[in-house]
Design an enzyme around this catalytic site. Structure first.
Site, short mmCIF file in Angstrom:
data_model
loop_
_atom_site.label_atom_id
_atom_site.label_comp_id
_atom_site.label_asym_id
_atom_site.label_seq_id
_atom_site.Cartn_x
_atom_site.Cartn_y
_atom_site.Cartn_z
CB THR A 1 -0.95 0.01 1.21
OG1 THR A 1 -0.19 -0.26 2.40
CG2 THR A 1 -2.03 -1.04 1.07
CG ASP A 2 0.11 3.85 -2.68
OD1 ASP A 2 1.13 3.31 -3.09
OD2 ASP A 2 -0.98 3.81 -3.28
CB SER B 1 -0.60 9.77 3.25
OG SER B 1 -0.90 9.80 1.88
NE ARG B 2 5.28 4.03 2.34
CZ ARG B 2 4.69 2.93 2.77
NH1 ARG B 2 3.69 2.43 2.08
NH2 ARG B 2 5.08 2.32 3.86
CB VAL B 3 -0.18 10.31 -2.05
CG1 VAL B 3 -0.62 11.45 -2.96
CG2 VAL B 3 -0.24 9.00 -2.81
#
Length: 520
Positions: free
Chosen positions: A352-353, A378-380
């Site tokens: 997951t991101d 959150s990697r975004v």
């Protein structure tokens, strides 16, 4: 007596030509062993991996019953291992099995919205048959890199702690992880309810809630909550309850994804919640062991990572050439005693991101949603936030981090200087501000105003118990007297110096006329 062979051959030819129109070719095999939702079949030498099979059933009185669907899982030298999508009570040793030549498909489209269906797309809500005439394959290969684009569009949860500090974008895969009864489903359901606002705009989000291994009563309660909040009209619930056979629990997340993908490929936006994937992994382990596949770590099969990676990789933001649609995935994983380093949690974390980690200690201390913002990520990141939120949320995360450091220090009972006391006060108020009851999403513009007010010190002289009433009254003020300032913020979606000054002025005017519940 002389026989006219030409006449006979012409009759046979006519019969064959007429017969060819209705001829169905199917390979037929025989069940040699059946039990626990698994059947081993002899005689299907040309069966394909993943192909659907039809098992003939026999009722107690000896008459033929409704055929049961199955799917090929193992291809061995002379035996095919298959799973049964049904109770399989009428299937016994010696039963006839036919190949269908098809892969598993489910109904998709507008017809499934507002319905509760099982893992094969069959209605279980008592509202009659599904009206959709379109179907889609359940297990497909995810779009390639060239078919995608970066995630930049926000997927607003309506939950202040998430939208401010762990922003999720359309097309992202964000894991919700935590022990049982810490509010994981609540966060996901709030996200679904918050999409109600998008259905008044040009880009609605269609939601799919996949319940795997849940109690029927729990699923019924989720459906009732969605209906009560007006969210069921754009939501489909796919249920493979705890009482459903393991094959149904295994296939349900793929079925939900196929239904959601239908909208994505049409250039629309979809959100799918998998509640939860740890139960799907347990169901898949059961199938694999019964199919005599070699067990690996914790008795899970070697391809249990692929089980989830091929599912979650289907969530994406498509490129503009492909319509620009998106599929956002919110997988849920249950941990045991907060152990995020166990096998299945680490697998899904790596796919997951980012993750939203819910902590039991916070939950029982009354901080709800019980999000630990230290472990959650959150990697975004800010790419999935409007500019105004990005501007106010940076200081929020720092304030909370400083507060946590100082809170432990302050418990030692030492004398604190004025600056430390101010930081503790600010942090305590911000924690109170981020508390939010279930089923009450907050619009992102109202979130920005609340967090801006906290960051500018408008909450510092309030008692902690006054923070929530103050924030609620502030939302009402900016919907009425301060509407011109809110409208400007909604239009710009960013804070410049002029707008900051107007916001501070409006907040001061509101605070001057606000009375706390104690004063009233």
């Amino acid at each position: 007596m002389k026989i006219d062979t030409s006449e006979i051959s012409s009759v046979i030819q006519r019969e064959v030509e007429g017969f060819g129109e209705t001829l169905e070719v199917a390979q037929v095999g025989t069940v040699v062993e059946v039990g626990d939702g698994i059947a081993r079949v002899y005689g299907l030498s040309e069966a394909m991996a993943g192909e659907m099979l039809q098992f003939e059933t026999t009722l107690e009185d000896g008459s033929a019953g409704e055929p049961v669907l199955g799917q090929v899982m193992n291809l061995e030298s002379d035996i095919v291992g298959a799973v049964l999508f049904g109770d399989g009570e009428g299937v016994s040793e010696g039963s006839t099995v036919r190949t269908t030549g098809d892969l598993l498909s489910v109904p998709v489209g507008e017809g499934v919205l507002g319905r509760v269906v099982d893992a094969l797309g069959r209605p279980i809500d008592g509202k009659g048959p599904i009206t959709s005439h379109e179907t889609a394959k359940v297990d497909i290969i995810a779009p390639g890199i060239a078919a995608r684009q970066p995630v930049t569009q926000p997927m607003q949860f309506g939950v202040k702690a998430v939208d401010a500090m762990i922003p999720v974008g359309r097309g992202q895969r964000e894991l919700i992880i935590g022990d049982r009864k810490t509010g994981k489903t609540a966060v996901a359901i709030d996200a679904i309810i918050n999409q109600k606002g998008t259905h008044a705009t040009d880009e609605p989000v269609y939601c799919f809630y996949v319940a795997v291994g849940q109690k029927d009563s729990t699923v019924a309660s989720v459906v009732a909550s969605l209906e009560a909040n007006g969210a069921m009209e754009y939501t489909t619930v796919i249920s493979a309850a705890a009482s459903a056979p393991a094959p149904m629990q295994y296939v349900a997340p793929y079925a939900g994804t196929s239904m959601a993908e239908h909208f994505m490929w049409k250039g629309k936006h979809a959100l799918v919640v998998y509640d939860d994937l740890s139960k799907q992994a347990v169901a898949y382990r059961q199938l694999s062991l019964l199919l005599r596949r070699p067990p690996g770590r914790e008795a899970y099969p070697g391809d249990v990572f692929y089980l989830h990676s091929r599912l979650l990789e289907r969530a994406t933001k498509l490129s503009d050439d492909n319509g620009g649609g998106s599929l956002t995935a919110l997988p849920i994983i249950e941990t045991q005693e907060g152990d995020v380093s166990a096998y299945i949690p680490t697998n899904v974390i790596s796919i997951t991101d980012g993750q939203i980690y819910l902590e039991p200690e916070l939950f029982f201390a009354g901080v709800r949603p019980a999000i630990n913002v230290g472990i959650s990520v959150s990697r975004v990141g800010g790419n999935a936030q409007i500019k105004a939120m990005k501007q106010v949320a940076g200081s929020l995360r720092l304030d909370l981090a400083a507060y946590r450091e100082l809170e432990a220090f302050a418990q030692l009972g030492t004398d604190l200087d004025a600056a430390t006391t101010r930081q503790l006060t600010r942090g305590e108020r911000m924690v109170e501000l981020l508390k939010q009851p279930q089923y009450s999403p907050v619009d992102v513009i109202d979130q920005v105003i609340q967090i801006f007010a906290g960051g500018q010190g408008f909450l510092d002289d309030l008692e902690p118990t006054e923070v929530q009433p103050f924030a609620t009254a502030m939302n009402t003020y900016f919907a009425e007297s301060g509407k011109h300032v809110r409208d400007e913020l909604e239009e710009k979606k960013a804070l410049d110096d002029d707008l900051k000054a107007k916001l501070k002025e409006a907040l001061q005017a509101f605070k001057d006329q606000w009375k706390s519940p104690d004063d009233a």
